[in-house]
Write a protein that holds these residues in place. Structure first.
Motif, mmCIF file in Angstrom:
data_model
loop_
_atom_site.group_PDB
_atom_site.id
_atom_site.type_symbol
_atom_site.label_atom_id
_atom_site.label_comp_id
_atom_site.label_asym_id
_atom_site.label_seq_id
_atom_site.Cartn_x
_atom_site.Cartn_y
_atom_site.Cartn_z
ATOM 1 N N PRO A 35 0.842 -1.205 0.000
ATOM 2 C CA PRO A 35 0.000 0.000 0.000
ATOM 3 C C PRO A 35 0.874 1.250 0.000
ATOM 4 N N PRO A 36 0.367 2.313 -0.618
ATOM 5 C CA PRO A 36 1.150 3.548 -0.624
ATOM 6 C C PRO A 36 1.251 4.114 0.779
ATOM 7 N N ARG A 37 2.359 4.711 1.048
ATOM 8 C CA ARG A 37 2.551 5.307 2.363
ATOM 9 C C ARG A 37 1.795 6.629 2.410
ATOM 10 N N PRO A 38 0.957 6.782 3.407
ATOM 11 C CA PRO A 38 0.237 8.063 3.490
ATOM 12 C C PRO A 38 1.207 9.189 3.823
ATOM 13 N N GLU A 39 1.062 10.241 3.064
ATOM 14 C CA GLU A 39 1.887 11.404 3.318
ATOM 15 C C GLU A 39 1.037 12.437 4.034
ATOM 16 N N LEU A 40 1.465 12.794 5.189
ATOM 17 C CA LEU A 40 0.735 13.796 5.947
ATOM 18 C C LEU A 40 1.048 15.168 5.371
ATOM 19 N N THR A 41 0.005 15.832 4.973
ATOM 20 C CA THR A 41 0.204 17.186 4.459
ATOM 21 C C THR A 41 -0.065 18.165 5.583
ATOM 22 N N GLU A 42 0.734 19.133 5.617
ATOM 23 C CA GLU A 42 0.572 20.127 6.660
ATOM 24 C C GLU A 42 -0.605 21.027 6.320
ATOM 25 N N ARG A 43 -1.509 21.143 7.239
ATOM 26 C CA ARG A 43 -2.664 21.993 7.038
ATOM 27 C C ARG A 43 -2.381 23.345 7.666
ATOM 28 N N GLN A 44 -2.836 24.358 6.981
ATOM 29 C CA GLN A 44 -2.649 25.703 7.486
ATOM 30 C C GLN A 44 -3.995 26.296 7.858
ATOM 31 N N ALA A 45 -3.994 27.044 8.924
ATOM 32 C CA ALA A 45 -5.199 27.739 9.354
ATOM 33 C C ALA A 45 -5.205 29.130 8.709
ATOM 34 N N LEU A 46 -6.273 29.419 7.989
ATOM 35 C CA LEU A 46 -6.415 30.724 7.344
ATOM 36 C C LEU A 46 -7.766 31.324 7.715
ATOM 37 N N LYS A 47 -7.796 32.619 7.812
ATOM 38 C CA LYS A 47 -9.051 33.309 8.115
ATOM 39 C C LYS A 47 -9.702 33.744 6.802
ATOM 40 N N VAL A 57 -33.694 38.279 6.306
ATOM 41 C CA VAL A 57 -33.238 38.020 4.938
ATOM 42 C C VAL A 57 -33.223 39.333 4.139
ATOM 43 N N GLN A 58 -32.672 40.375 4.755
ATOM 44 C CA GLN A 58 -32.589 41.679 4.115
ATOM 45 C C GLN A 58 -31.152 42.133 3.883
ATOM 46 N N ARG A 59 -30.232 41.734 4.741
ATOM 47 C CA ARG A 59 -28.857 42.229 4.698
ATOM 48 C C ARG A 59 -27.861 41.068 4.745
ATOM 49 N N LEU A 60 -26.742 41.292 4.083
ATOM 50 C CA LEU A 60 -25.632 40.342 4.174
ATOM 51 C C LEU A 60 -24.876 40.596 5.470
ATOM 52 N N ARG A 61 -24.489 39.551 6.130
ATOM 53 C CA ARG A 61 -23.740 39.662 7.379
ATOM 54 C C ARG A 61 -22.480 38.801 7.274
ATOM 55 N N PRO A 62 -21.294 39.426 7.387
ATOM 56 C CA PRO A 62 -20.054 38.649 7.300
ATOM 57 C C PRO A 62 -19.712 37.995 8.636
ATOM 58 N N GLU A 63 -19.088 36.858 8.537
ATOM 59 C CA GLU A 63 -18.589 36.159 9.720
ATOM 60 C C GLU A 63 -17.182 35.686 9.373
ATOM 61 N N THR A 64 -16.205 36.037 10.183
ATOM 62 C CA THR A 64 -14.831 35.612 9.940
ATOM 63 C C THR A 64 -14.653 34.227 10.532
ATOM 64 N N ARG A 65 -14.203 33.308 9.686
ATOM 65 C CA ARG A 65 -14.025 31.920 10.112
ATOM 66 C C ARG A 65 -12.593 31.485 9.823
ATOM 67 N N THR A 66 -12.121 30.555 10.595
ATOM 68 C CA THR A 66 -10.811 29.967 10.373
ATOM 69 C C THR A 66 -11.009 28.624 9.694
ATOM 70 N N ILE A 67 -10.354 28.453 8.544
ATOM 71 C CA ILE A 67 -10.467 27.195 7.811
ATOM 72 C C ILE A 67 -9.105 26.520 7.771
ATOM 73 N N GLN A 68 -9.117 25.215 7.678
ATOM 74 C CA GLN A 68 -7.894 24.430 7.570
ATOM 75 C C GLN A 68 -7.754 23.975 6.115
ATOM 76 N N VAL A 69 -6.661 24.347 5.477
ATOM 77 C CA VAL A 69 -6.444 23.950 4.093
ATOM 78 C C VAL A 69 -5.066 23.327 3.947
ATOM 79 N N ALA A 70 -4.988 22.318 3.070
ATOM 80 C CA ALA A 70 -3.711 21.666 2.782
ATOM 81 C C ALA A 70 -3.019 22.363 1.618
ATOM 82 N N GLN A 71 -3.795 22.907 0.711
ATOM 83 C CA GLN A 71 -3.243 23.615 -0.445
ATOM 84 C C GLN A 71 -3.678 25.068 -0.368
#
Length: 180
Positions: A35-47, A57-71
């Protein structure tokens, strides 16, 4: 002795030996692949800034979130932001624009142009004009917050003229959603 090594007997014996070797080769179990060896990719936290709607349902409301991405490519960031958008807001004073558990749209990027492939279920939401506009504008503003020029919407992989009451023939820009 002559009849034992006749041409027919020699050819038949060679065919018999070939058939036995072929049978053994076919019945041999193939080697187990490693089996292929799993390569752990480093995930980065981005806002990222993800847009939802207020309770009326009248106005847009932003919310800042932190997401984890590998790429960190723009398409991967956009897809991660839309995945968060589909899960809904953390703030209870905001509303998510799709039902909980909805499949997030698929995001494609060509140059500065985003293409959003809405799942087929989004076409059957029956939100009315303001709800449909809020659905498209929350996606547009989420995607065009930091990058991109416009957003073209597809429904189930196909170009459509409308989503309910809204015209989808032209791409949406930031300016189309600034008055919300």
């Amino acid at each position: 002795m002559r009849k034992l090594f006749s041409l027919f007997n020699v050819v038949a014996a060679a065919l018999l030996v070939g058939a036995v070797l072929a049978l053994q080769a076919v019945q041999r179990t193939p080697p187990t692949p490693t089996p292929p060896r799993p390569e752990l990719t480093e995930r980065q936290a981005l806002k990222v800034k993800v847009y939802f709607t207020d309770t009326q349902v009248q106005r847009l409301r932003p919310e800042t979130r932190t997401i984890q991405v590998a790429q960190q490519g723009p398409r991967a960031l956009a897809q991660a932001a839309v995945d968060v958008w589909a899960r809904g807001p953390y703030d209870k004073s905001f509303l998510g624009v799709v039902p909980a558990g909805s499949v997030p749209p698929k995001i494609y990027l060509r140059g500065q142009h985003f293409y959003v492939d809405l799942p087929e279920a989004y076409g059957a939401l029956r939100y009315g004009t303001s709800g449909e506009r809020m659905l498209l504008c929350t996606l547009t503003r989420t995607l065009l917050e930091d990058r991109g020029q416009d957003v073209t919407f597809l429904l189930n992989g196909q170009r459509v003229e409308t989503l309910g009451h809204l015209d989808l023939r032209e791409p949406f820009t930031r300016q189309d959603c600034t008055d919300l």
